[in-house]
Motif scaffolding. Structure first.
Motif, PDB file in Angstrom:
ATOM      1  N   SER A  44       0.832  -1.208   0.000  1.00  0.00           N
ATOM      2  CA  SER A  44       0.000   0.000   0.000  1.00  0.00           C
ATOM      3  C   SER A  44       0.864   1.256   0.000  1.00  0.00           C
ATOM      4  O   SER A  44       0.575   2.212  -0.730  1.00  0.00           O
ATOM      5  CB  SER A  44      -0.922  -0.002   1.219  1.00  0.00           C
ATOM      6  N   LEU A  45       1.917   1.261   0.808  1.00  0.00           N
ATOM      7  CA  LEU A  45       2.801   2.427   0.847  1.00  0.00           C
ATOM      8  C   LEU A  45       3.457   2.679  -0.505  1.00  0.00           C
ATOM      9  O   LEU A  45       3.534   3.819  -0.978  1.00  0.00           O
ATOM     10  CB  LEU A  45       3.873   2.236   1.920  1.00  0.00           C
ATOM     11  N   THR A  51       1.352   6.804  -6.706  1.00  0.00           N
ATOM     12  CA  THR A  51       0.169   7.526  -7.188  1.00  0.00           C
ATOM     13  C   THR A  51       0.180   8.977  -6.741  1.00  0.00           C
ATOM     14  O   THR A  51      -0.156   9.889  -7.511  1.00  0.00           O
ATOM     15  CB  THR A  51      -1.116   6.844  -6.686  1.00  0.00           C
ATOM     16  N   ALA A  52       0.570   9.213  -5.499  1.00  0.00           N
ATOM     17  CA  ALA A  52       0.515  10.566  -4.935  1.00  0.00           C
ATOM     18  C   ALA A  52       1.590  11.478  -5.515  1.00  0.00           C
ATOM     19  O   ALA A  52       1.352  12.683  -5.685  1.00  0.00           O
ATOM     20  CB  ALA A  52       0.661  10.497  -3.414  1.00  0.00           C
ATOM     21  N   TYR A  53       2.759  10.928  -5.824  1.00  0.00           N
ATOM     22  CA  TYR A  53       3.866  11.781  -6.291  1.00  0.00           C
ATOM     23  C   TYR A  53       3.551  12.500  -7.606  1.00  0.00           C
ATOM     24  O   TYR A  53       3.710  13.725  -7.699  1.00  0.00           O
ATOM     25  CB  TYR A  53       5.139  10.944  -6.411  1.00  0.00           C
ATOM     26  N   LEU A 106      -5.455  -2.095  -1.497  1.00  0.00           N
ATOM     27  CA  LEU A 106      -4.131  -1.656  -1.927  1.00  0.00           C
ATOM     28  C   LEU A 106      -3.968  -0.144  -1.836  1.00  0.00           C
ATOM     29  O   LEU A 106      -2.929   0.346  -1.393  1.00  0.00           O
ATOM     30  CB  LEU A 106      -3.859  -2.133  -3.362  1.00  0.00           C
ATOM     31  N   ILE A 107      -4.950   0.599  -2.284  1.00  0.00           N
ATOM     32  CA  ILE A 107      -4.859   2.061  -2.269  1.00  0.00           C
ATOM     33  C   ILE A 107      -6.086   2.625  -1.559  1.00  0.00           C
ATOM     34  O   ILE A 107      -7.214   2.424  -2.012  1.00  0.00           O
ATOM     35  CB  ILE A 107      -4.754   2.642  -3.689  1.00  0.00           C
ATOM     36  N   MET A 112      -4.047   8.341   0.366  1.00  0.00           N
ATOM     37  CA  MET A 112      -3.270   8.775  -0.793  1.00  0.00           C
ATOM     38  C   MET A 112      -3.338  10.287  -0.966  1.00  0.00           C
ATOM     39  O   MET A 112      -2.327  10.941  -1.294  1.00  0.00           O
ATOM     40  CB  MET A 112      -3.770   8.058  -2.043  1.00  0.00           C
ATOM     41  N   LEU A 113      -4.517  10.887  -0.753  1.00  0.00           N
ATOM     42  CA  LEU A 113      -4.643  12.332  -0.891  1.00  0.00           C
ATOM     43  C   LEU A 113      -3.872  13.063   0.208  1.00  0.00           C
ATOM     44  O   LEU A 113      -3.283  14.122  -0.039  1.00  0.00           O
ATOM     45  CB  LEU A 113      -6.117  12.726  -0.851  1.00  0.00           C
ATOM     46  N   ILE A 114      -3.858  12.507   1.417  1.00  0.00           N
ATOM     47  CA  ILE A 114      -3.047  13.095   2.490  1.00  0.00           C
ATOM     48  C   ILE A 114      -1.571  13.051   2.116  1.00  0.00           C
ATOM     49  O   ILE A 114      -0.827  14.021   2.316  1.00  0.00           O
ATOM     50  CB  ILE A 114      -3.295  12.343   3.804  1.00  0.00           C
TER      51      ILE A 114
END
Length: 251
Positions: A44-45, A51-53, A106-107, A112-114
């Motif tokens: 997940s990390l 995804t976040a980057y 998984l996500i 993810m938004l944080i």
């Protein structure tokens, strides 16, 4: 079970814990839950960071559209039956990987938004200087962004670990093999379903002269289930508050 209410027990007995720890079911549950928590949290990390980057970059084409599409899944989901059919078609029924790969494990959209908001707060000059030295995006993410993001990574890891450790419903509907059950399923059978056969077997494992009752066995199993995840929190506490505050306010 004795008369009277006392602040401290008159006799200290660990027979209920011995009975709980001598059960094969609790160790099967431990192994599956630890596998799910460790592997699920790490994957997940990795996927949430990947995804976040890019979503944190203002020059990403259609960034707002991508963010809105991902945000849509936070409020609207397919439902239980379509999800079950998806898992069945993927061949994940009765597989330990269903604990990790089944949506939405998984996500997590909120986490993810944080994480994306935290990445947006990292000075762009650091990445620009790395690009001048010839670093690509993967190198920048792994060598600059990730080391600077320990607070938010620890926060999201704690959220994911607690989620995986406490989850039980997916194991109830996707798993029939008793060798792949979760620790929470074993606990549910004792406390909620009150399976007398399982309780009787645990009570028979007590070897001491002290009285072992169904209530003490349930309490012992409950403590054994809760303590491991509680022991993780002190190691992440120094990052937790900082990570959640910065990640929620930036961007």
């Amino acid at each position: 079970m004795r008369s009277g209410i006392h602040l401290y027990p008159k006799e200290l007995s660990f027979e209920a814990y011995k009975a709980a720890l001598n059960s094969d079911g609790i160790w099967v549950g431990f192994s599956n839950t630890i596998f799910r928590t460790v592997v699920g949290t790490l994957l997940s990390l990795v996927l949430m960071a990947l995804t976040a980057y890019p979503l944190a970059k203002k020059h990403l084409p259609h960034r707002t559209l991508f963010t809105m599409v991902i945000l849509f899944t936070m409020f609207f989901q397919g439902g239980l039956i379509p999800t079950y059919l998806l898992i069945q078609n993927l061949g994940l029924i009765d597989s330990r990987w269903v604990y990790i790969l089944a949506p939405p494990f998984l996500i997590n959209t909120f986490s993810m938004l944080i994480m994306r908001n935290f990445f947006m707060g990292i000075p762009a000059e650091l990445e620009d200087s790395a690009k001048i030295d010839g670093a690509n995006d993967i190198r920048i993410l792994s060598s600059i962004v990730i080391p600077l993001s320990k607070p938010i990574l620890a926060t999201v890891a704690l959220w994911a670990a607690v989620f995986h450790w406490n989850s039980w419903f997916d194991g109830l509907i996707y798993i029939q093999d008793q060798k792949k059950i979760l620790l929470q399923i074993f606990l549910r059978r004792l406390v909620v379903e009150n399976q007398n056969q399982e309780l009787a077997m645990l009570m028979d494992m007590a070897t001491g002269p002290q009285l072992v009752t169904p209530e003490t066995v349930k309490a012992a199993v409950l403590m054994v289930t809760v303590l491991p995840i509680l022991l993780v929190y002190p190691f992440l506490q120094k990052y937790f508050v900082r990570g959640i505050m910065i990640g929620s306010l930036k961007g």
